[in-house]
Structures are given as C-alpha cells and as structure tokens.
Scaffold this motif. Structure first.
Motif, mmCIF file in Angstrom:
data_model
loop_
_atom_site.group_PDB
_atom_site.id
_atom_site.type_symbol
_atom_site.label_atom_id
_atom_site.label_comp_id
_atom_site.label_asym_id
_atom_site.label_seq_id
_atom_site.Cartn_x
_atom_site.Cartn_y
_atom_site.Cartn_z
ATOM 1 N N VAL A 128 0.861 -1.178 0.000
ATOM 2 C CA VAL A 128 0.000 0.000 0.000
ATOM 3 C C VAL A 128 0.897 1.227 0.000
ATOM 4 C CG1 VAL A 128 -1.767 1.309 1.260
ATOM 5 C CG2 VAL A 128 -1.844 -1.193 1.256
ATOM 6 N N SER A 129 0.636 2.151 -0.903
ATOM 7 C CA SER A 129 1.345 3.429 -0.932
ATOM 8 C C SER A 129 0.603 4.404 -0.041
ATOM 9 C CB SER A 129 1.413 3.980 -2.361
ATOM 10 O OG SER A 129 2.155 3.110 -3.183
ATOM 11 N N LEU A 130 1.361 5.151 0.756
ATOM 12 C CA LEU A 130 0.779 6.108 1.695
ATOM 13 C C LEU A 130 1.349 7.490 1.453
ATOM 14 C CD1 LEU A 130 1.277 3.992 4.946
ATOM 15 C CD2 LEU A 130 -0.800 4.145 3.567
ATOM 16 N N ALA A 131 0.544 8.502 1.608
ATOM 17 C CA ALA A 131 1.002 9.895 1.578
ATOM 18 C C ALA A 131 0.721 10.459 2.960
ATOM 19 C CB ALA A 131 0.265 10.689 0.502
ATOM 20 N N ALA A 132 1.768 10.475 3.793
ATOM 21 C CA ALA A 132 1.628 10.927 5.181
ATOM 22 C C ALA A 132 3.020 11.017 5.795
ATOM 23 C CB ALA A 132 0.778 9.940 5.984
ATOM 24 N N PRO A 133 3.178 11.868 6.809
ATOM 25 C CA PRO A 133 4.440 11.853 7.552
ATOM 26 C C PRO A 133 4.619 10.480 8.198
ATOM 27 C CG PRO A 133 3.151 13.811 8.096
ATOM 28 C CD PRO A 133 2.262 12.905 7.298
ATOM 29 N N GLU A 134 5.850 10.002 8.280
ATOM 30 C CA GLU A 134 6.088 8.643 8.766
ATOM 31 C C GLU A 134 5.547 8.412 10.172
ATOM 32 O OE1 GLU A 134 9.633 5.354 9.291
ATOM 33 O OE2 GLU A 134 10.021 7.134 8.078
ATOM 34 N N THR A 135 5.708 9.392 11.065
ATOM 35 C CA THR A 135 5.220 9.199 12.433
ATOM 36 C C THR A 135 3.691 9.070 12.459
ATOM 37 O OG1 THR A 135 5.234 11.589 12.813
ATOM 38 C CG2 THR A 135 7.160 10.358 13.556
ATOM 39 N N GLU A 136 3.016 9.858 11.652
ATOM 40 C CA GLU A 136 1.552 9.766 11.574
ATOM 41 C C GLU A 136 1.131 8.458 10.928
ATOM 42 O OE1 GLU A 136 -1.105 11.861 12.692
ATOM 43 O OE2 GLU A 136 0.630 12.364 13.910
ATOM 44 N N ALA A 137 1.841 8.042 9.890
ATOM 45 C CA ALA A 137 1.519 6.774 9.234
ATOM 46 C C ALA A 137 1.640 5.620 10.222
ATOM 47 C CB ALA A 137 2.434 6.552 8.025
ATOM 48 N N ARG A 138 2.714 5.606 11.016
ATOM 49 C CA ARG A 138 2.892 4.549 12.021
ATOM 50 C C ARG A 138 1.748 4.560 13.037
ATOM 51 N NH1 ARG A 138 7.559 1.883 11.889
ATOM 52 N NH2 ARG A 138 9.255 2.802 10.669
ATOM 53 N N ARG A 139 1.386 5.746 13.489
ATOM 54 C CA ARG A 139 0.304 5.874 14.470
ATOM 55 C C ARG A 139 -1.014 5.347 13.904
ATOM 56 N NH1 ARG A 139 -3.738 9.298 15.663
ATOM 57 N NH2 ARG A 139 -3.258 10.749 13.985
ATOM 58 N N LEU A 140 -1.332 5.727 12.661
ATOM 59 C CA LEU A 140 -2.584 5.284 12.052
ATOM 60 C C LEU A 140 -2.570 3.788 11.744
ATOM 61 C CD1 LEU A 140 -3.325 8.324 9.717
ATOM 62 C CD2 LEU A 140 -4.426 7.755 11.898
#
Length: 100
Positions: free
Chosen positions: A67-79
């Motif tokens: 899955v490709s994500l567009a988000a800051p890494e810390t926010e992506a990890r949290r989500l």
C-alpha cells in the motif's frame, strides 16, 4: 501542472483477512487528510479509456499486499497501529519505508 505534495510517499505491506479491512485503512488515512492506495486497486487502462470519461470503481482485495501512503512517517505509524488494533485478528502491517 499541480504542485508537488509536501507529504512524503511511503510504502508498507499490509495483511488483511477481508477486503473491508483494507477499505477501513483507506478511510482512516483519508479521514486524517492523508492518502492510501493499495497496489491491488490499480488497473491498467487503454489510452481511449484513460483519456476519456471512463468511470471505474476501486476494487480492493484481502491478503498481503503493498500500500502506498502519503503521510508523515510518524503519523503513518500511528494510524497503522490504530488500524491494526481495531480487530483482535486479521490485520497486520510491516516494512514501512520511504519510496525513493
């Protein structure tokens, strides 16, 4: 031409027991004004369809996939952690990294 996004592009491998789990991941990222696009939902179109008004519904699949994500890494990890924790079984993720 649209300006480039300031959000980094990340990739992650997710494993979902059912397609609804992947829909939930996409919805969670969209809810936080980020993006998520599973590789399984990409479809090649001929030039006639890609340049015309062809409408196509996103189809997602269960199982392990990128899955490709567009988000800051810390926010992506949290989500991702939040999404995986919403069910006792059937959702996991690994290998989060920057595309580059």
């Amino acid at each position: 031409m649209a300006p480039a996004s300031e959000l980094p592009t990340l990739e992650v491998t997710v494993n979902v027991g059912e397609a609804a789990g992947l829909d939930a991941l996409i919805a969670l990222f969209v809810e936080h004004d980020f993006g998520a696009e599973p590789a399984s939902s990409l479809q090649m179109l001929c030039s006639c369809c890609s340049e015309g008004t062809h409408e196509q519904a996103r189809k997602v699949h269960a199982g392990a996939q990128r899955v490709s994500l567009a988000a800051p890494e810390t926010e992506a990890r949290r989500l991702l952690e939040r999404w995986a924790g919403e069910t006792a079984i059937g959702r996991s993720w690994s290998g989060l990294g920057t595309v580059g």
